[in-house]
Structure formats: structure tokens, C-alpha cells
Write a protein that holds these residues in place. Sequence first.
Motif, PDB file in Angstrom:
ATOM      1  N   GLY A 127      -2.772 -25.717  12.081  1.00 44.30           N
ATOM      2  CA  GLY A 127      -3.466 -24.483  11.543  1.00 44.30           C
ATOM      3  C   GLY A 127      -4.778 -24.877  11.431  1.00 44.30           C
ATOM      4  N   ARG A 128      -5.376 -23.234  11.189  1.00 41.55           N
ATOM      5  CA  ARG A 128      -6.789 -23.038  10.221  1.00 41.55           C
ATOM      6  C   ARG A 128      -7.101 -24.424   9.014  1.00 41.55           C
ATOM      7  NH1 ARG A 128     -10.427 -20.207   7.564  1.00 41.55           N
ATOM      8  NH2 ARG A 128     -12.427 -19.272   8.591  1.00 41.55           N
ATOM      9  N   HIS A 129      -6.011 -24.335   8.000  1.00 40.10           N
ATOM     10  CA  HIS A 129      -5.851 -24.732   7.334  1.00 40.10           C
ATOM     11  C   HIS A 129      -6.635 -26.306   7.204  1.00 40.10           C
ATOM     12  CE1 HIS A 129      -5.677 -25.504   2.609  1.00 40.10           C
ATOM     13  NE2 HIS A 129      -4.638 -26.417   2.938  1.00 40.10           N
ATOM     14  N   ALA A 130      -5.223 -27.029   8.198  1.00 39.85           N
ATOM     15  CA  ALA A 130      -5.341 -28.425   8.616  1.00 39.85           C
ATOM     16  C   ALA A 130      -6.932 -28.527   9.080  1.00 39.85           C
ATOM     17  CB  ALA A 130      -4.557 -28.740   9.269  1.00 39.85           C
ATOM     18  N   PHE A 131      -7.375 -27.760   9.585  1.00 41.90           N
ATOM     19  CA  PHE A 131      -8.559 -27.713  10.292  1.00 41.90           C
ATOM     20  C   PHE A 131      -9.397 -27.770   8.991  1.00 41.90           C
ATOM     21  CE2 PHE A 131     -12.869 -25.606  12.675  1.00 41.90           C
ATOM     22  CZ  PHE A 131     -12.748 -26.447  13.801  1.00 41.90           C
TER      23      PHE A 131
END
Length: 511
Positions: free
Chosen positions: A333-337
Amino acid sequence: MTDKIYVFDTTLRDGEQTPKVSLNMKDKLSIARQLEKLNVDVIEAGFPAASNGDFEAVRAVAEQIHGPHIVALARALKNDIQSAWNAIKNAEKPRIHVFIATSDLHMKYKLKMEPEEVLKKTTDMVSYAKSLCPSIEFSPEDATRTRPEFLYRVLEAAIDAGADVVNIPDTVGYSTPSQYGAFIKAVKDNVPNIDKAVISVHCHDDLGMAVANSLAAVENGARQVECAVNGLGERAGNAALEEIVMAIKTRSDLFNCHTDIVTEELTRTSKLVSHVTGMQVQGNKAVVGTNAFAHESGIHQHGVLNCRETYEIMTPESVGLKKSSIVLGKHSGRHAFVKRLEELGYSNLNDEKINEIFEQFKDLADKKKDVSDEDIESLVKNEIFQVPEEFNLKYYQVSTGNTTVSTSTVRLEFEGKSVSEASCGDGPVDATFKAIEKAAGIKVKLNDYFIKSVGYGKDALGEATVKVEKDDKIFSAKGLSTDIVEASAKAFVNAMNKIHYENSAKRASVY
Ligand code: KIV
Ligand code: ZN
């Protein structure tokens, strides 16, 4: 406390003199920001009298970079010195670097001046520079082929006229370490006022000895070293910054001195400079090559697993190499990215940029299973160095084979209009480049083209680099895709965008 060695980075000046390298203001600023993080002591930002473009780039670096001295180069001419001062006068710590050649060869065939005239010019121009700027460096060009007695007189005159730093360039890379070390010692012993200036060294790598020569000079009293990231520079280049810094750090027992460089930023700096200049770093390059910490033979691997020091004299972490244990892919997801971007050192990207890069990451993750850190770094750099995309590649189609003439059809969108063109060529890439040239209406000379894989595996991203020449200027651009013809087409369209951007910036400055 050990003696400090000042690191004078000349990537933006001598480094820009690398054949087929040309840096615009945006390029220079992004490298200068990274040099600021690396904590170099001095940034030689350019040669303002050389062109308006360089003047503006040096001025931007002087106004936006804080911490290091910002240096502008000038020949020993009033106009050059004035232009250098105009470009750097708003810097926190400005410095003018005045140079004039002192070897018999250069004085006779290049300057067409007598030694006594060169001596007088040195005094006059260093005094003039000092009347404008608080800090002055003086270089007798081709110092190592200058008659020593004359060199001592010139250096003494420069220091009397106000030079704070005197540089001893091995302009043509002719010296050997023992000879250059002795040369620096002789300067120390024979220039009566040498204690009033810092001795700097500037070595070229024509015989592959620039780093060794610089270090021999340090052992003999030089306290500033001029160098460039990845060893870029005129002809065979300058001494490589990363090699000098890691040699001083790793062998501090021998040199008994230190630099203030944040060595963990070395790998990132090297990759950025390689990306912006389009100059690849060879795999077996010391410190920053992809193989610098790779152990191939079983005996070595076994040794390193048991005890790292068996085959590693410095740690990968000390130069900023980190391996992440979590692999990103299409389910990330965006968070991990965003977290991974931060770990990779890109914590200052705005939301809009992050969204754009995240979209590209998702597209890529659909095509390949694991997205590596190298893939992500390439996507980020591609986005950061993107100029406005006036020409947009809508589609391309190629027909190729070993028994047919390759043809390519492309459609570009420009100012809301679609233009389609077709062309034949010597292979699919050549045909596509020709079709793009026609569609964009911009004719260029292709100076260089290469493709490399980012990361490993059959689904690795292909990164294409093109260098094209237009009106005597080189434009370097990149394109990324898992398909190499598409990567090449994107790189070529990016080059068209760079040319368009440069021309519209020029038009804007005329009105
Ligand atoms: O190599 C050289 O001599 C130079 C001088 C301008 C310092 O680059
Ligand atoms: Zn040089």
C-alpha cells in the motif's frame, strides 16, 4: 584531534567539463543539494564567464545552498572575476577561484605571455578579486610542469596579494605519487609566506594516479583536496571524491587526519550524479561500484559469513548501502511505499509527487513480481528530473525482424494536438527515434545511447539513456520501462521535452 582535510568538490565545474556532459540549472541545484547533505566544505559551482546559463546556475547554487563555501572559477581577467563575483556575492561563504597558467609550455603557446607578465597578472588579478570577495583561491595551471623556482615566486606573489588558498594542479595528470608528494613538500619549504595559506591539490587522472597523487600530497602537508564525484572531469577525470574520503577514513592510522564528510551519503551521491550526467559508474569501481561489496568466490563468501573483516575493509553501511528485508510488490500500500521512500532518503517529496510515483510503482508492480529499491530509486529520479511534458508519447508501434526493414509509427501529443509520423530505420529503436524527431519537428544529432537493466531478473526494468546534441548543447535524458523499445522511446521524447523547456526558458528571459 587529527588535522582536518577540506573537501573541495568540483563536480559542477571540472566534472561538467566531462565530454558529453552538460548540466542545466536544475541539474546543478539538485547535485548541490546532495553535496550539502554530504557535507563537503567547498562546492565549485561553475565558471560564470563561460555562458549566461552557467552564470545563472552558479547564482542559484550560491543563493540556495548553505554551509559550504560556494566557489566560482575565473581566468585572471577583470571581466571573468567581476562575473564570478556577481554570481556568488549572495552566498553565505563566497570564494573566487582565479587561475593562470605558469608552465613554459602554456605561457608560450597558450597565453603568449612572458613569465614576468604572468607574475604581474597574478598580483593584479588576485588583488582585484580580493577587493571584491573575502575569500580567494589561486591556481597556477599546469603547476607540476612549471619550473619550480618560478612557481614559488608566483605562489608567494598570490599569497601577498590576498590568496587564502593556493592550489597546485596536476592539470594533465603527469605526476606520480612520490614525485607529487615531494613537489608539495618543496612548495611548503620554499614559498616564504606559505603558512598564510592553505595548500590545495587538484589532480587529473590521465595515468590513473589522481587519487594516489592527492593522498601523497596530504601526507606532505596539503590540507584541501579537490575532487569530483565518480571521478568526473576533463579527459580522464579528476580524483574521485568517494575514494579519497574512504581512503582517509579507512586508513586514518596512516594519514592521521579526517574529513567531515557524511560517508553514509556517498552511494546516494554517486547514483544521483550518474543519473543526472548520464555517466555510468563501472561495476568494479572502488567504493561505489555495484561490485564494491559483492563477494563472488565461495572461499570469500565463507570468510565474510564467519567474520566480515576477512574480506571487507569497510562496511557497506558506512557508504550508505542498505538492504531492505521487506520486498514491495503489487499488494503493498501507499503507507509502506512512503516508508520505503523515507528509508531511501526521499523524505522531502510533496504529496503530488508521491502520488505520481506511487501510480508508476503500481503499474510496475503489475508487470513484475518484486519491485526492488533500485526500481523505486529509478522511478523517483525519473520523476524529480522530469521537465514539463509538453510532448507526450501516446503510442508507438514497431515492425521489425532480421529480414525486413524496421518501421515505427509514433503518435505524440503537443499543445492539445496529436501528431502521428512513421519512419524506417536501422532497427526498431532507430526507426522510433526518427519517427519521434519528425513528429516533434526537432532535428537532433544522437551523440550517445545505451540501455541498462535496473536490478536483476528477466522482468528487470530497462533504463535507456540518450544524449542528443542541438545547437551545440548536449541534452541527456532517460526513459524507464520493462520493454526496452518503450524505454528508448520515452528517453528520446524526454530529450525533446528538455530541448523545448530550455528554449522556452531562453525565450522567457529575453522578454
Ligand atoms: O586542471 C586544472 O588545472 C584546473 C584549474 C582551473 C584549477 O582545472
Ligand atoms: Zn582540472
